[in-house]
Design a protein around this motif. Structure first.
Motif, PDB file in Angstrom:
ATOM      1  N   GLY A  27     142.068  57.633 -88.453  1.00 12.96           N
ATOM      2  CA  GLY A  27     140.844  57.172 -87.790  1.00 12.96           C
ATOM      3  C   GLY A  27     141.091  55.746 -87.316  1.00 12.96           C
ATOM      4  N   PRO A  28     140.065  55.044 -86.878  1.00 10.44           N
ATOM      5  CA  PRO A  28     140.273  53.669 -86.398  1.00 10.44           C
ATOM      6  C   PRO A  28     140.964  52.787 -87.441  1.00 10.44           C
ATOM      7  N   THR A  29     140.607  52.958 -88.730  1.00  9.04           N
ATOM      8  CA  THR A  29     141.186  52.105 -89.771  1.00  9.04           C
ATOM      9  C   THR A  29     142.670  52.415 -89.981  1.00  9.04           C
ATOM     10  N   SER A  54     140.887  62.784 -79.673  1.00  4.71           N
ATOM     11  CA  SER A  54     140.769  62.563 -78.230  1.00  4.71           C
ATOM     12  C   SER A  54     139.312  62.241 -77.916  1.00  4.71           C
ATOM     13  N   PRO A  55     139.064  61.482 -76.839  1.00  3.57           N
ATOM     14  CA  PRO A  55     137.694  61.045 -76.564  1.00  3.57           C
ATOM     15  C   PRO A  55     136.717  62.220 -76.516  1.00  3.57           C
ATOM     16  N   GLY A  56     135.600  62.069 -77.212  1.00  7.38           N
ATOM     17  CA  GLY A  56     134.552  63.090 -77.150  1.00  7.38           C
ATOM     18  C   GLY A  56     134.847  64.351 -77.940  1.00  7.38           C
ATOM     19  N   THR A 117     131.224  52.372 -78.869  1.00  4.04           N
ATOM     20  CA  THR A 117     132.326  53.162 -78.355  1.00  4.04           C
ATOM     21  C   THR A 117     132.449  54.466 -79.133  1.00  4.04           C
ATOM     22  N   ASP A 118     133.393  55.273 -78.694  1.00  5.12           N
ATOM     23  CA  ASP A 118     133.561  56.591 -79.283  1.00  5.12           C
ATOM     24  C   ASP A 118     134.687  56.531 -80.325  1.00  5.12           C
ATOM     25  N   ARG A 119     134.373  56.963 -81.558  1.00  5.18           N
ATOM     26  CA  ARG A 119     135.333  56.836 -82.658  1.00  5.18           C
ATOM     27  C   ARG A 119     136.687  57.456 -82.313  1.00  5.18           C
ATOM     28  N   SER A 120     136.664  58.681 -81.801  1.00  4.30           N
ATOM     29  CA  SER A 120     137.938  59.361 -81.553  1.00  4.30           C
ATOM     30  C   SER A 120     138.652  58.758 -80.351  1.00  4.30           C
ATOM     31  N   GLY A 121     137.880  58.322 -79.340  1.00  2.00           N
ATOM     32  CA  GLY A 121     138.507  57.691 -78.180  1.00  2.00           C
ATOM     33  C   GLY A 121     139.211  56.407 -78.589  1.00  2.00           C
ATOM     34  N   LEU A 122     138.531  55.631 -79.448  1.00  2.00           N
ATOM     35  CA  LEU A 122     139.113  54.373 -79.920  1.00  2.00           C
ATOM     36  C   LEU A 122     140.377  54.650 -80.745  1.00  2.00           C
ATOM     37  N   ALA A 123     140.256  55.612 -81.677  1.00  2.00           N
ATOM     38  CA  ALA A 123     141.420  55.934 -82.517  1.00  2.00           C
ATOM     39  C   ALA A 123     142.580  56.417 -81.643  1.00  2.00           C
ATOM     40  N   SER A 124     142.286  57.245 -80.639  1.00  2.00           N
ATOM     41  CA  SER A 124     143.389  57.784 -79.825  1.00  2.00           C
ATOM     42  C   SER A 124     144.067  56.673 -79.036  1.00  2.00           C
ATOM     43  N   ASP A 125     143.289  55.702 -78.547  1.00  4.61           N
ATOM     44  CA  ASP A 125     143.897  54.577 -77.806  1.00  4.61           C
ATOM     45  C   ASP A 125     144.811  53.762 -78.727  1.00  4.61           C
ATOM     46  N   ARG A 139     155.247  56.786 -87.173  1.00  4.26           N
ATOM     47  CA  ARG A 139     155.117  58.198 -86.794  1.00  4.26           C
ATOM     48  C   ARG A 139     153.781  58.740 -87.267  1.00  4.26           C
ATOM     49  N   PHE A 140     153.103  59.456 -86.388  1.00  5.27           N
ATOM     50  CA  PHE A 140     151.824  60.078 -86.742  1.00  5.27           C
ATOM     51  C   PHE A 140     152.056  61.575 -86.914  1.00  5.27           C
TER      52      PHE A 140
END
Ligand SMILES: Cc1cc2nc3c(=O)[nH]c(=O)nc-3n(C[C@H](O)[C@H](O)[C@H](O)COP(=O)(O)OP(=O)(O)OC[C@H]3O[C@@H](n4cnc5c(N)ncnc54)[C@H](O)[C@@H]3O)c2cc1C
Length: 504
Positions: A27-29, A54-56, A117-125, A139-140
């Motif tokens: 996640g973002p963290t 991914s966003p949304g 902002t969007d949690r998943s969009g932020l995490a993906s960026d 590596r993810f």
């Protein structure tokens, strides 16, 4: 805090370049933790039980990040961040759509830039940026969950996730299962970072294995949440001027006593997304749509009611979730730290204090960890405990402010589940405390405006990232404590005199 730098020192006992950090949760963290650790030179393996965000997507919730949270993105030089970077639109306020009132946020001050902002969009960026910057060290691994950790041998057990909750995720997970032969893999680590959110597995393991590790949920919301995204453009504006609003400019709130609530924002693609909570049922699209239309006649677009009905009843939306304030007695175990929501989730209370404290505090915990790693020169035998101690005060103060805010509104407080009568009672006491602070602070600031701040002015200072949560709590205590002392002293003197009279 300056950005940590990898230090080259002769004879160092701990060299980050030889150390592996396993981060649980992307996640973002977790994604930000990967950046900070890689920047120090660690090899970082990040595991997330869900699909690549991914966003949304189904795990998207609107996040409000205050300038306190945004600072990490600045010091990591994620300038290109479209969602909370310099080019992003700051949040201008929260619209109470039912009452047609705007609660504005002053975004003119340098310290008051808040972003929705969007949690998943932020995490993906953030994940993409980490992969691009540190291709050799980060590596993810998605659809892969942590199931166990051996603190003694420093080994984590990971396996393809059973919890992939979207059809595409399930397909990806199935592919991963066939390639990994369904076997659990053992991963060695030097530092285990639990960034796995409110229902953290790392925290569960710490609770089972570490003596004196305690966890409580003093308060839980009664209403369940689900994310909704990409709502269609409605035929009519839900609010005058809505069609002219820019992405990320406002949060739109529909709520009322005994009604479901909806909180939306316009995401970067121009589509409304957000969360819906408190629905009577989550399994019948038509019933959901009718409930929303009946709750907010004339101000909730029917196209959105229908789309929300479809989305929340779809199996890919997963089970509804329930926010809670979560308190741990410590944020560490042997070579292991808890960060973000895994360590100190809050409910997302609305109001000046609640807005954004959860995600911003999550991001702050990563910065604290980076600071401690640098200060302790990566001595991983010391880092977890030092990090936990440094973080403790700020978290306690942040959660106390959140608790005050959450229980301030009697209608909202009535819908909370307290862990015991003690917490329910302490909610009354903290409200009394707040009332005292406001009364005394208001009086003092009216008499000596240059010397004293009123309580709302004190709370507003939270938006200034140079001010710690504990400083704000101390300031509020400073106003209320003398009054409490005088009242208690008066009661004591009264009892003493009454006792004397009885004896005489
Ligand atoms: C229901 C809900 C609603 C919320 N609404 C809001 C809101 O309206 N506004 C707001 O500002 N904030 C909101 N928040 C809070 C916000 O989502 C978090 O503060 C923010 O996402 C930072 O959290 P995090 O990265 O620490 O954890 P999360 O974002 O929760 O990420 C944790 C990650 O860990 C992964 N994970 C979990 N267990 C394992 C495991 N065993 N193995 C591997 N991976 C694992 C998960 O898949 C997930 O990707 C909400 C949170 C919840 C739960």
């Amino acid at each position: 805090m300056d950005a940590p730098e990898v230090e080259e020192e002769e004879g160092r006992r701990w060299d980050p370049k030889t150390l592996t950090a396993v981060v649980v949760g992307a996640g973002p963290t977790g994604a930000l933790a990967a950046h900070y650790l890689a920047m120090r030179g660690y090899r970082v393996e990040v595991y997330d039980k869900g699909p690549r965000p991914s966003p949304g997507d189904a795990a998207s919730v609107p996040l409000v990040l205050t300038s306190r949270g945004a600072i990490a993105f600045e010091e990591l030089r994620l300038e290109g961040q479209r969602r909370i970077g310099p080019t992003a639109t700051p949040l201008r306020g929260v619209w109470d759509v039912v009452g047609r009132r705007l609660r504005p946020i002053d975004s003119t001050s340098a310290y008051r830039r808040a972003f929705v902002t969007d949690r998943s969009g932020l995490a993906s960026d953030v994940i993409r940026a980490a992969e691009e910057r540190y291709p050799d060290s980060v590596r993810f691994h998605f659809n892969t969950e942590l199931t166990r950790a051996e603190f003694k041998n420093r080994v984590a057990g990971v396996r393809p996730s059973a919890a992939a909750d979207s059809p595409s995720a399930a397909t990806e997970a199935a592919a991963a299962v066939t390639t990994s032969d369904e076997q659990e893999q053992e991963v060695s680590y030097d530092l285990l970072v639990g960034a796995d959110g409110l229902e953290s597995t790392v925290r569960r393991i710490l609770k089972a294995k570490v003596k004196d590790f305690g966890v409580i949920r003093p308060v839980e919301e009664e209403a369940d949440f689900k994310a909704v995204s990409r709502l269609p453009r409605p035929a009519a504006e839900p609010l005058t001027g809505f069609f002219t609003h820019r992405p990320q400019e406002y949060v739109y709130d529909w709520s009322g006593p005994g009604k479901p609530s909806v909180r939306l924002f316009i995401d970067l693609d121009g589509a409304p997304s957000g969360v819906v909570s408190g629905l009577r049922r989550w399994d019948d699209a038509a019933a959901v749509s009718e409930e929303l239309a009946a709750a907010y006649p004339g101000c909730f677009p029917p196209e959105w009611a229908a789309a929300i009905g479809e989305q929340v009843t779809s199996p890919s939306s997963g089970a509804p979730r329930r926010p809670a304030i979560l308190q741990c007695s410590q944020f560490y175990g042997p070579r292991c730290v808890l960060v973000g929501d895994a360590a100190h989730a809050v409910t997302g209370a609305s109001g000046p204090v609640g807005l954004g404290q959860g995600p911003s505090a999550a991001v702050e915990s990563i910065r604290t960890l980076a600071l401690v790693l640098r200060g302790a020169q990566d001595d991983l035998d010391k880092v977890p405990e030092v990090y936990s101690n440094v973080r403790g005060d700020a978290v306690m103060a942040m959660q106390m402010l959140e608790f005050i805010e959450l229980t301030r509104d009697p209608q909202r407080a009535a819908r909370l589940k307290f862990a015991s009568w003690w917490y329910a009672w302490s909610a009354q006491v903290t409200q009394g405390f707040r009332w005292l602070s406001e009364a005394v602070g208001g009086l003092l600031s009216a008499i000596l405006p240059k010397t004293f701040l009123s309580a709302p002015q004190v709370l507003q200072r939270l938006e200034d990232r140079r001010i710690g949560y504990s400083e704000v709590i101390k300031m509020l205590q400073g106003y209320a404590s003398p009054v409490v002392a005088v009242v208690l002293g008066g009661i004591f003197v009264g009892l003493f005199m009454a006792f004397n009279r009885v004896l005489a």
